[in-house]
Design a protein around this motif. Sequence first.
Motif, PDB file in Angstrom:
ATOM      1  N   THR A  99       1.026  -1.043   0.024  1.00  0.00           N
ATOM      2  CA  THR A  99       0.014  -0.004   0.048  1.00  0.00           C
ATOM      3  C   THR A  99       0.740   1.198   0.001  1.00  0.00           C
ATOM      4  O   THR A  99       0.688   2.289  -0.967  1.00  0.00           O
ATOM      5  N   SER A 100       1.957   1.338   0.879  1.00  0.00           N
ATOM      6  CA  SER A 100       2.867   2.573   0.789  1.00  0.00           C
ATOM      7  C   SER A 100       3.561   2.666  -0.575  1.00  0.00           C
ATOM      8  O   SER A 100       3.324   3.784  -1.011  1.00  0.00           O
ATOM      9  N   ASN A 101       3.718   1.673  -1.346  1.00  0.00           N
ATOM     10  CA  ASN A 101       4.419   1.777  -2.672  1.00  0.00           C
ATOM     11  C   ASN A 101       3.346   2.593  -3.727  1.00  0.00           C
ATOM     12  O   ASN A 101       3.496   3.468  -4.569  1.00  0.00           O
ATOM     13  N   ILE A 102       1.833   2.112  -3.288  1.00  0.00           N
ATOM     14  CA  ILE A 102       0.650   2.549  -4.424  1.00  0.00           C
ATOM     15  C   ILE A 102       0.762   3.928  -4.061  1.00  0.00           C
ATOM     16  O   ILE A 102       0.496   5.030  -4.671  1.00  0.00           O
ATOM     17  N   ILE A 103       0.790   4.506  -2.854  1.00  0.00           N
ATOM     18  CA  ILE A 103       0.610   5.829  -2.321  1.00  0.00           C
ATOM     19  C   ILE A 103       1.755   6.718  -2.771  1.00  0.00           C
ATOM     20  O   ILE A 103       1.399   7.722  -3.195  1.00  0.00           O
ATOM     21  N   THR A 104       2.900   6.008  -2.672  1.00  0.00           N
ATOM     22  CA  THR A 104       4.029   6.752  -3.226  1.00  0.00           C
ATOM     23  C   THR A 104       4.103   7.175  -4.747  1.00  0.00           C
ATOM     24  O   THR A 104       4.175   8.061  -5.255  1.00  0.00           O
ATOM     25  N   ALA A 105       3.546   6.144  -5.348  1.00  0.00           N
ATOM     26  CA  ALA A 105       3.389   6.331  -6.883  1.00  0.00           C
ATOM     27  C   ALA A 105       2.168   7.428  -7.366  1.00  0.00           C
ATOM     28  O   ALA A 105       2.414   8.187  -8.250  1.00  0.00           O
ATOM     29  N   ILE A 106       1.148   7.241  -6.302  1.00  0.00           N
ATOM     30  CA  ILE A 106       0.103   8.416  -6.616  1.00  0.00           C
ATOM     31  C   ILE A 106       0.585   9.857  -6.480  1.00  0.00           C
ATOM     32  O   ILE A 106       0.267  10.494  -7.230  1.00  0.00           O
ATOM     33  N   LEU A 107       1.254   9.916  -5.296  1.00  0.00           N
ATOM     34  CA  LEU A 107       1.867  11.389  -5.199  1.00  0.00           C
ATOM     35  C   LEU A 107       2.850  11.548  -6.079  1.00  0.00           C
ATOM     36  O   LEU A 107       2.962  12.693  -6.529  1.00  0.00           O
ATOM     37  N   PHE A 108       3.717  10.788  -6.668  1.00  0.00           N
ATOM     38  CA  PHE A 108       4.513  10.979  -7.793  1.00  0.00           C
ATOM     39  C   PHE A 108       3.737  11.288  -9.167  1.00  0.00           C
ATOM     40  O   PHE A 108       3.999  12.345  -9.700  1.00  0.00           O
ATOM     41  N   TYR A 109       2.867  10.628  -9.404  1.00  0.00           N
ATOM     42  CA  TYR A 109       2.066  10.769 -10.621  1.00  0.00           C
ATOM     43  C   TYR A 109       1.483  12.248 -10.497  1.00  0.00           C
ATOM     44  O   TYR A 109       1.433  12.899 -11.438  1.00  0.00           O
ATOM     45  N   GLU A 110       0.785  12.540  -9.268  1.00  0.00           N
ATOM     46  CA  GLU A 110      -0.032  13.809  -9.118  1.00  0.00           C
ATOM     47  C   GLU A 110       1.222  14.868  -9.260  1.00  0.00           C
ATOM     48  O   GLU A 110       0.816  15.981  -9.780  1.00  0.00           O
ATOM     49  N   GLN A 111       2.378  14.830  -8.884  1.00  0.00           N
ATOM     50  CA  GLN A 111       3.355  15.971  -8.949  1.00  0.00           C
ATOM     51  C   GLN A 111       3.698  15.922 -10.383  1.00  0.00           C
ATOM     52  O   GLN A 111       3.685  17.111 -10.863  1.00  0.00           O
ATOM     53  N   THR A 112       3.832  14.934 -11.181  1.00  0.00           N
ATOM     54  CA  THR A 112       4.149  15.073 -12.370  1.00  0.00           C
ATOM     55  C   THR A 112       2.818  15.531 -13.137  1.00  0.00           C
ATOM     56  O   THR A 112       3.250  16.317 -14.229  1.00  0.00           O
ATOM     57  N   ILE A 113       1.611  15.462 -12.936  1.00  0.00           N
ATOM     58  CA  ILE A 113       0.793  15.988 -13.554  1.00  0.00           C
ATOM     59  C   ILE A 113       0.661  17.491 -13.438  1.00  0.00           C
ATOM     60  O   ILE A 113       0.303  18.240 -14.177  1.00  0.00           O
ATOM     61  N   LYS A 114       1.015  17.922 -12.098  1.00  0.00           N
ATOM     62  CA  LYS A 114       0.938  19.304 -11.690  1.00  0.00           C
ATOM     63  C   LYS A 114       2.109  20.018 -12.408  1.00  0.00           C
ATOM     64  O   LYS A 114       2.009  21.348 -12.949  1.00  0.00           O
ATOM     65  N   SER A 115       3.181  19.295 -12.641  1.00  0.00           N
ATOM     66  CA  SER A 115       4.322  19.853 -13.584  1.00  0.00           C
ATOM     67  C   SER A 115       4.039  20.294 -14.919  1.00  0.00           C
ATOM     68  O   SER A 115       4.418  21.138 -15.463  1.00  0.00           O
ATOM     69  N   LEU A 116       3.029  19.615 -15.486  1.00  0.00           N
ATOM     70  CA  LEU A 116       2.494  19.764 -16.701  1.00  0.00           C
ATOM     71  C   LEU A 116       1.922  21.359 -16.829  1.00  0.00           C
ATOM     72  O   LEU A 116       2.232  22.093 -17.879  1.00  0.00           O
ATOM     73  N   PHE A 117       1.704  21.798 -15.704  1.00  0.00           N
ATOM     74  CA  PHE A 117       0.931  23.345 -15.894  1.00  0.00           C
ATOM     75  C   PHE A 117       2.461  24.252 -15.989  1.00  0.00           C
ATOM     76  O   PHE A 117       2.107  25.427 -16.566  1.00  0.00           O
ATOM     77  N   THR A 118       3.778  23.909 -15.468  1.00  0.00           N
ATOM     78  CA  THR A 118       4.712  24.669 -15.703  1.00  0.00           C
ATOM     79  C   THR A 118       5.426  24.439 -17.068  1.00  0.00           C
ATOM     80  O   THR A 118       6.488  24.957 -17.040  1.00  0.00           O
ATOM     81  N   TYR A 119       5.159  23.383 -17.829  1.00  0.00           N
ATOM     82  CA  TYR A 119       5.807  23.102 -18.904  1.00  0.00           C
ATOM     83  C   TYR A 119       6.460  24.201 -19.963  1.00  0.00           C
ATOM     84  O   TYR A 119       7.475  24.324 -20.250  1.00  0.00           O
ATOM     85  N   ASP A 120       5.247  25.306 -19.955  1.00  0.00           N
ATOM     86  CA  ASP A 120       5.844  26.236 -20.946  1.00  0.00           C
ATOM     87  C   ASP A 120       6.751  27.087 -20.261  1.00  0.00           C
ATOM     88  O   ASP A 120       7.602  27.885 -21.050  1.00  0.00           O
ATOM     89  N   ASP A 121       7.263  27.148 -18.961  1.00  0.00           N
ATOM     90  CA  ASP A 121       8.420  27.681 -18.490  1.00  0.00           C
ATOM     91  C   ASP A 121       9.567  27.350 -18.987  1.00  0.00           C
ATOM     92  O   ASP A 121      10.577  28.056 -18.929  1.00  0.00           O
ATOM     93  N   PHE A 122       9.673  26.019 -19.454  1.00  0.00           N
ATOM     94  CA  PHE A 122      10.952  25.571 -19.809  1.00  0.00           C
ATOM     95  C   PHE A 122      11.216  25.743 -21.602  1.00  0.00           C
ATOM     96  O   PHE A 122      12.294  25.400 -22.055  1.00  0.00           O
ATOM     97  N   LYS A 123      10.247  26.414 -22.097  1.00  0.00           N
ATOM     98  CA  LYS A 123      10.452  26.661 -23.490  1.00  0.00           C
ATOM     99  C   LYS A 123      11.446  27.737 -23.898  1.00  0.00           C
ATOM    100  O   LYS A 123      11.596  28.782 -23.063  1.00  0.00           O
ATOM    101  N   VAL A 124      12.471  27.470 -24.742  1.00  0.00           N
ATOM    102  CA  VAL A 124      13.043  28.252 -25.427  1.00  0.00           C
ATOM    103  C   VAL A 124      12.822  28.821 -26.592  1.00  0.00           C
ATOM    104  O   VAL A 124      12.449  27.931 -27.570  1.00  0.00           O
ATOM    105  N   ASP A 125      13.288  29.995 -26.952  1.00  0.00           N
ATOM    106  CA  ASP A 125      12.524  30.358 -28.299  1.00  0.00           C
ATOM    107  C   ASP A 125      13.910  30.637 -29.195  1.00  0.00           C
ATOM    108  O   ASP A 125      14.845  30.735 -28.860  1.00  0.00           O
TER     109      ASP A 125
END
Length: 148
Positions: A122-148
């Motif tokens: 169960t602890s591994n599932i919880i860790t994975a969920i938290l990791f996935y959620e953090q990854t999904i949140k990071s998609l909102f900052t994806y544009d911050d990494f764009k270089v022109d």
Amino acid sequence: MKTKTTLLTVIFFIIVSIGYAQKSSPRLISGKVSINKYHTLEELNKLQKGQLLTLYIQRIEVLVNILPNIAFATKPNVTMASVGIPETKENKKTLEANQEASVEYFDRTVDFQRLILPYSDTSNIITAILFYEQTIKSLFTYDDFKVD
């Protein structure tokens, strides 16, 4: 006579709206692309394993639909035309084949997860969920990494 005219007008508008809807540009990201809620460790620790499995699978679905396409978009409703991809028959067919492959991959992954994941700690599932959620949140900052 007035009923006939009204009926024909309504039918005309229905046909026009159907025709217009079918001519929309293909979307690069389809399927589920968001989650309802982000969780804390404390919240996840209170859930039963079955509930955790559901959350885990929902997060995989979001990631499977977005991650392969982040070079084009990280949000839904981005079309081929809006990112400059010509809407040729070949490009549309390729996009459709890719989306079908994503659905098949997700379905097979879910089948596997439903069968095998209950054996995970169960602890591994919880860790994975938290990791996935953090990854999904990071998609909102994806544009911050764009270089022109």
